[in-house]
Design an enzyme around this catalytic site. Structure first.
Site, short mmCIF file in Angstrom:
data_model
loop_
_atom_site.label_atom_id
_atom_site.label_comp_id
_atom_site.label_asym_id
_atom_site.label_seq_id
_atom_site.Cartn_x
_atom_site.Cartn_y
_atom_site.Cartn_z
N GLY A 167 1.40 -9.49 -5.56
CA GLY A 167 0.25 -8.62 -5.74
C GLY A 167 0.52 -7.18 -5.36
O GLY A 167 1.65 -6.79 -5.04
N VAL A 169 -1.49 -3.41 -3.59
CA VAL A 169 -2.57 -2.85 -2.79
C VAL A 169 -2.87 -1.45 -3.31
O VAL A 169 -1.97 -0.61 -3.42
CB VAL A 169 -2.20 -2.78 -1.30
CG1 VAL A 169 -3.35 -2.17 -0.50
CG2 VAL A 169 -1.87 -4.16 -0.75
N ASP A 280 3.87 -12.67 12.54
CA ASP A 280 4.61 -11.64 11.79
C ASP A 280 4.35 -10.24 12.35
O ASP A 280 4.14 -9.30 11.59
CB ASP A 280 4.24 -11.70 10.31
CG ASP A 280 5.29 -11.02 9.43
OD1 ASP A 280 6.45 -10.90 9.88
OD2 ASP A 280 4.95 -10.62 8.30
#
EC number: 2.7.11.1
Length: 526
Positions: A167, A169, A280
């Site tokens: 994807g 942003v 993460d």
């Protein structure tokens, strides 16, 4: 989204999304060979980001049980013949043989005219999701969830902020109120193909439930036939990683590092109390609010626990450090919980993850230690010449601190905390007794007033004029496909499945059925 590296130990029998470790090993056993017989292997894959446009989804077999110093000079180590995993803070594109791009400036007013952005007399009232940091109450009843009130057509795209393997942003402006948001748009087909459906569902769950000043705020989530949309708070300061690299030597003085470490600790404490392991932590996943305070983002690797227990209290005599009051035990939420996923960023991965023996919430405290070290010294403590060497250092080398002439001046108290966080044995690591309470009680944070963090002035204040960061329209016309041309799912009442499939819709399973299309109203934002 820079320097994003992902490891996946995928097991179909586990709750984590993916494929089995043995399946990958059998399938790829002829790709790479080491001179020694291997007792165990783990599978790894590269997750691309905006500075790594290769679509290669390569996997590797690497030995984790027989790593030793002799292996570091092993000329038969074939790992370097493959695309290097990203994790060089000073040169994130070094594996490509190209010079790393300079940090993007926090403000470039020359580009604003390109975007044809109208700056009103009081832009702060309409540009950002929050007009003033700290205005939101973050109370338990401050969030109102309702049926989604927007569609892709409710927003105007300004420019591309970043992209990953599933994807993109965008910086967008809501047409009705001119507020800026960061909109993550995820391709359903790619998520299914790459076994990442469960990850976006976990990320949405975290964003929907979170009400914390140091965690990015979600405002809308919805879906179309082909895409998922997460409309989040736009942090005009950008990545903490870029801000850090705009500083001399890419490091912070200890006092400033203590401030950011405290805010990260507070955010991790909240996630743990909510029943999530972050997994993460790294400078790229930390955003800077326009006020300069941090906000954690990118929760696709986070792990939720299915059953959240009641918190317990650790009495002072049982605490790691002397303290006057009982401590809230954030570890009690994860009693008897272990997960076997092999995920994280190469130089930040904890020893127990590399050993594939399962891990707990303690991995977040390991990454906190790496994070503090990096912002103080400009590099990570266990970085080797290749992945094999890095993993060997993580497993067998003690953390050391530079002592050359001109090295950063770091106190013994700070080094003590880093050593305690980077203990190989997770049961003896700082945070193993009472979780975040152990870390907060360490003498390194003795000057931090935890309840007043939001009121403290951050060391780095983004230079944003007229409430705007540099914004410019993207030149890629193909980006319109995922932004406006997708058939809107809710209004059209379409099923959330692959409409391009030859399988009839009524026979398809719906992996995105639990993705909630909602609008969240936050007290203090109106």
């Amino acid at each position: 989204m820079a320097r994003e590296t992902e490891f996946n130990d995928k097991s179909p029998s586990s709750t984590d999304d993916g494929m089995s470790q043995s399946h990958f090993s059998d399938k790829l056993k002829n790709l790479f060979h080491f001179r020694r017989n291997r007792a165990a292997t783990v599978s790894t894959s590269v997750r691309n980001d905006q500075r790594d446009n290769d679509s290669d989804d390569s996997t590797f077999d690497i030995n984790v049980n027989q790593l030793n110093e002799l292996d570091l000079n092993d000329s038969s180590d074939q790992l370097d013949s493959r695309p290097s995993l990203r994790r060089v803070s000073s040169a994130p594109d070094s594996h490509k043989g190209v010079e790393a791009p300079p940090p993007r400036p926090l403000i470039n007013m020359s580009n604003i005219r390109k975007a044809q952005v109208k700056i009103l007399k009081n832009p702060g009232n309409y540009i950002f999701g929050r007009t003033e940091y700290g205005k939101r109450t973050y109370s338990g009843n401050s969030t109102k969830i309702s049926r989604v009130e927007v569609t892709p057509h409710s927003f105007e795209k300004i420019r591309l902020l970043g992209q990953g393997d599933v994807g993109k942003v965008y910086l967008v402006r809501q047409k009705s109120n001119h507020r800026l948001f960061a909109m993550k748009i995820l391709n359903k087909r790619e998520m299914i193909k790459r076994h990442k459906v469960n990850r976006v569902l976990a990320e949405q769950e975290i964003l929907t439930k979170s009400k914390h000043p140091f965690i990015v705020t979600l405002y809308h989530s919805f879906q179309s036939r082909d895409y998922l949309y997460l409309c989040m708070e736009y942090c005009a300061g950008g990545e903490f990683f870029r801000a850090l690299h705009s500083l001399p030597k890419h490091i912070l003085p200890e006092k400033d590092a203590c401030f950011y470490a405290a805010e990260v600790t507070a955010a991790l404490e909240y996630l743990h109390l909510m029943g999530f392991i972050y997994r993460d932590l790294k400078p790229e996943n930390i955003l800077l609010h326009q006020s300069g305070h941090i906000m954690l983002s990118d929760f696709d690797l986070s792990k939720p626990i299915s059953i959240v227990t009641h918190p317990t209290v650790v009495l002072p005599k049982h605490s790691t450090f002397s303290q006057e009051k009982p401590a809230l035990d954030t570890n009690s939420y994860f009693s008897n919980f272990r997960t076997n996923s092999f995920v994280g960023t190469e130089e930040y991965i904890a020893p127990e993850v590399i050993r594939s023996c399962g891990h707990t919430v303690a991995v977040d405290w390991w990454t906190l230690g790496i994070f503090i070290y990096e912002i103080l010294y400009g590099t990570t403590p266990f970085k080797g010449k290749n992945r094999h060497a890095t993993f060997s250092n993580i497993l067998y080398s003690d953390v050391s601190f530079p002592e050359y002439h001109g090295a950063p001046n770091v106190s013994s108290t700070c080094k003590s905390l880093i050593r305690r966080l980077l203990v190989k044995d997770e049961s003896k690591r700082c945070g193993s007794v009472a979780g975040a309470s152990d870390i907060k009680q360490h003498p390194f944070f003795r000057h931090i007033q935890w309840a007043l963090l939001r009121s403290m002035k951050p060391p780095i204040i983004p230079k944003i004029e007229d409430g705007m960061e540099a914004v410019e329209p993207s030149d890629n016309d193909n980006e319109e496909e995922d932004f406006l041309n997708s058939q809107y799912l809710i209004s059209a009442n379409l099923p959330a499945v692959d409409m391009h499939s030859s399988t009839p819709v009524n026979e398809q399973s719906n992996p995105f059925d639990s993705f909630s299309s909602v609008t969240l109203h936050h007290a203090g934002d109106e």
